[in-house]
Scaffold this motif. Structure first.
Motif, PDB file in Angstrom:
ATOM      1  N   CYS A   1      -2.459   5.956   5.875  1.00 28.90           N
ATOM      2  CA  CYS A   1      -1.202   5.291   6.200  1.00 28.90           C
ATOM      3  C   CYS A   1      -0.386   6.230   7.064  1.00 28.90           C
ATOM      4  O   CYS A   1      -0.226   7.399   6.744  1.00 28.90           O
ATOM      5  CB  CYS A   1      -0.422   4.925   4.950  1.00 28.90           C
ATOM      6  SG  CYS A   1      -1.195   3.576   4.048  1.00 28.90           S
TER       7      CYS A   1
ATOM      8  N   TYR B   1      -0.156   8.994   3.701  1.00 32.70           N
ATOM      9  CA  TYR B   1      -0.902   8.694   2.486  1.00 32.70           C
ATOM     10  C   TYR B   1      -2.387   8.615   2.821  1.00 32.70           C
ATOM     11  O   TYR B   1      -2.759   8.086   3.861  1.00 32.70           O
ATOM     12  CB  TYR B   1      -0.402   7.342   1.946  1.00 32.70           C
ATOM     13  CG  TYR B   1      -1.125   6.805   0.745  1.00 32.70           C
ATOM     14  CD1 TYR B   1      -0.852   7.270  -0.527  1.00 32.70           C
ATOM     15  CD2 TYR B   1      -2.073   5.803   0.891  1.00 32.70           C
ATOM     16  CE1 TYR B   1      -1.505   6.748  -1.630  1.00 32.70           C
ATOM     17  CE2 TYR B   1      -2.735   5.282  -0.201  1.00 32.70           C
ATOM     18  CZ  TYR B   1      -2.449   5.763  -1.467  1.00 32.70           C
ATOM     19  OH  TYR B   1      -3.097   5.252  -2.544  1.00 32.70           O
ATOM     20  N   ILE B   2      -3.225   9.165   1.967  1.00 32.33           N
ATOM     21  CA  ILE B   2      -4.669   9.072   2.135  1.00 32.33           C
ATOM     22  C   ILE B   2      -5.269   8.579   0.824  1.00 32.33           C
ATOM     23  O   ILE B   2      -4.941   9.081  -0.240  1.00 32.33           O
ATOM     24  CB  ILE B   2      -5.302  10.437   2.498  1.00 32.33           C
ATOM     25  CG1 ILE B   2      -4.754  10.945   3.824  1.00 32.33           C
ATOM     26  CG2 ILE B   2      -6.823  10.333   2.542  1.00 32.33           C
ATOM     27  CD1 ILE B   2      -5.225  12.339   4.176  1.00 32.33           C
ATOM     28  N   ASN B   3      -6.156   7.590   0.923  1.00 29.27           N
ATOM     29  CA  ASN B   3      -6.854   7.067  -0.247  1.00 29.27           C
ATOM     30  C   ASN B   3      -8.342   7.161   0.046  1.00 29.27           C
ATOM     31  O   ASN B   3      -8.870   6.365   0.816  1.00 29.27           O
ATOM     32  CB  ASN B   3      -6.434   5.626  -0.513  1.00 29.27           C
ATOM     33  CG  ASN B   3      -7.106   5.045  -1.729  1.00 29.27           C
ATOM     34  OD1 ASN B   3      -7.801   5.733  -2.465  1.00 29.27           O
ATOM     35  ND2 ASN B   3      -6.907   3.759  -1.947  1.00 29.27           N
ATOM     36  N   GLN B   4      -9.022   8.122  -0.551  1.00 28.84           N
ATOM     37  CA  GLN B   4     -10.432   8.340  -0.241  1.00 28.84           C
ATOM     38  C   GLN B   4     -11.336   7.472  -1.114  1.00 28.84           C
ATOM     39  O   GLN B   4     -11.865   7.898  -2.121  1.00 28.84           O
ATOM     40  CB  GLN B   4     -10.796   9.806  -0.377  1.00 28.84           C
ATOM     41  CG  GLN B   4     -10.144  10.649   0.671  1.00 28.84           C
ATOM     42  CD  GLN B   4     -10.613  12.099   0.610  1.00 28.84           C
ATOM     43  OE1 GLN B   4     -11.014  12.584  -0.433  1.00 28.84           O
ATOM     44  NE2 GLN B   4     -10.551  12.761   1.729  1.00 28.84           N
ATOM     45  N   ASN B   5     -11.481   6.218  -0.686  1.00 27.15           N
ATOM     46  CA  ASN B   5     -12.423   5.289  -1.303  1.00 27.15           C
ATOM     47  C   ASN B   5     -13.595   5.121  -0.352  1.00 27.15           C
ATOM     48  O   ASN B   5     -13.733   5.869   0.606  1.00 27.15           O
ATOM     49  CB  ASN B   5     -11.751   3.942  -1.554  1.00 27.15           C
ATOM     50  CG  ASN B   5     -10.713   4.033  -2.663  1.00 27.15           C
ATOM     51  OD1 ASN B   5     -10.832   4.839  -3.563  1.00 27.15           O
ATOM     52  ND2 ASN B   5      -9.688   3.220  -2.561  1.00 27.15           N
TER      53      ASN B   5
ATOM     54  N   THR C   1      -4.451  15.844   6.004  1.00 26.40           N
ATOM     55  CA  THR C   1      -3.691  15.780   4.769  1.00 26.40           C
ATOM     56  C   THR C   1      -2.351  15.125   5.062  1.00 26.40           C
ATOM     57  O   THR C   1      -1.942  15.021   6.225  1.00 26.40           O
ATOM     58  CB  THR C   1      -3.436  17.196   4.199  1.00 26.40           C
ATOM     59  OG1 THR C   1      -2.699  17.959   5.170  1.00 26.40           O
ATOM     60  CG2 THR C   1      -4.740  17.902   3.871  1.00 26.40           C
TER      61      THR C   1
ATOM     62  N   ASN D   1     -15.663   7.809   4.702  1.00 28.19           N
ATOM     63  CA  ASN D   1     -15.549   9.146   4.119  1.00 28.19           C
ATOM     64  C   ASN D   1     -16.429  10.180   4.797  1.00 28.19           C
ATOM     65  O   ASN D   1     -16.093  11.361   4.817  1.00 28.19           O
ATOM     66  CB  ASN D   1     -15.878   9.119   2.628  1.00 28.19           C
ATOM     67  CG  ASN D   1     -14.722   8.620   1.796  1.00 28.19           C
ATOM     68  OD1 ASN D   1     -13.564   8.702   2.210  1.00 28.19           O
ATOM     69  ND2 ASN D   1     -15.018   8.088   0.630  1.00 28.19           N
TER      70      ASN D   1
ATOM     71  N   SER E   1     -11.837   4.494   3.648  1.00 27.18           N
ATOM     72  CA  SER E   1     -10.615   5.187   3.289  1.00 27.18           C
ATOM     73  C   SER E   1      -9.456   4.825   4.199  1.00 27.18           C
ATOM     74  O   SER E   1      -9.522   5.074   5.384  1.00 27.18           O
ATOM     75  CB  SER E   1     -10.869   6.684   3.362  1.00 27.18           C
ATOM     76  OG  SER E   1      -9.723   7.396   3.046  1.00 27.18           O
TER      77      SER E   1
ATOM     78  N   MET F   1       0.869  -1.163   0.000  1.00 27.11           N
ATOM     79  CA  MET F   1       0.000   0.000   0.000  1.00 27.11           C
ATOM     80  C   MET F   1       0.907   1.214   0.000  1.00 27.11           C
ATOM     81  O   MET F   1       1.763   1.348   0.876  1.00 27.11           O
ATOM     82  CB  MET F   1      -0.899  -0.001   1.235  1.00 27.11           C
ATOM     83  CG  MET F   1      -1.816   1.199   1.303  1.00 27.11           C
ATOM     84  SD  MET F   1      -2.893   1.138   2.726  1.00 27.11           S
ATOM     85  CE  MET F   1      -3.994  -0.156   2.219  1.00 27.11           C
ATOM     86  N   GLY F   2       0.753   2.079  -0.981  1.00 28.29           N
ATOM     87  CA  GLY F   2       1.642   3.221  -1.062  1.00 28.29           C
ATOM     88  C   GLY F   2       3.060   2.757  -1.308  1.00 28.29           C
ATOM     89  O   GLY F   2       3.303   1.873  -2.123  1.00 28.29           O
TER      90      GLY F   2
ATOM     91  N   ALA G   1      -1.989   1.139   8.562  1.00 32.25           N
ATOM     92  CA  ALA G   1      -3.088   1.684   7.769  1.00 32.25           C
ATOM     93  C   ALA G   1      -4.352   1.588   8.615  1.00 32.25           C
ATOM     94  O   ALA G   1      -4.620   0.569   9.239  1.00 32.25           O
ATOM     95  CB  ALA G   1      -3.265   0.907   6.464  1.00 32.25           C
TER      96      ALA G   1
END
Length: 105
Positions: free
Chosen positions: A104, A94-98, A64, A54, A101, A10-11, A49
């Motif tokens: 990391c 790291y941010i993954n907005q799914n 951020t 969201n 979310s 991841m990342g 993680a």
């Protein structure tokens, strides 16, 4: 104990990751005082993680990459019913907005 290895990455995380077999709740607090809760997705020697939904994200940019946070986790103890609270300083990498979310740290 109660961890299993996860394949993939991841990342930019390169170390082996493990996943809790039973969910571990994580409470995240920013240096601005914003708080949210999530569930640990996986962890490794160099990070972890955390999945959050969201709909808990603030409207402004309080969360951020490079944001300093404190993460509190209740870890299972040696006794079946005991928990040990730990709090660690961290930084969002790291941010993954799914739908769920992952952050990391």
């Amino acid at each position: 104990g109660n961890l299993c290895y996860v394949s993939g990455s991841m990342g930019q995380r390169k170390n082996p990751r493990v996943q809790p077999e039973t969910p571990l709740q994580a409470d995240i607090k920013t240096n601005h005082g914003f708080k949210l809760s999530g569930e640990i997705i996986d962890l490794s020697l160099d990070g972890l993680a955390v999945g959050v939904h969201n709909d808990v994200f603030p409207g402004d940019d309080l969360l951020t990459p490079q944001t300093s946070v404190e993460i509190s986790v209740a870890l299972p103890g040696k006794e079946h019913d005991s928990l040990q609270d730990i709090t660690i300083p961290a930084m969002i990498v790291y941010i993954n907005q799914n739908q769920q979310s992952p952050f990391c740290f």
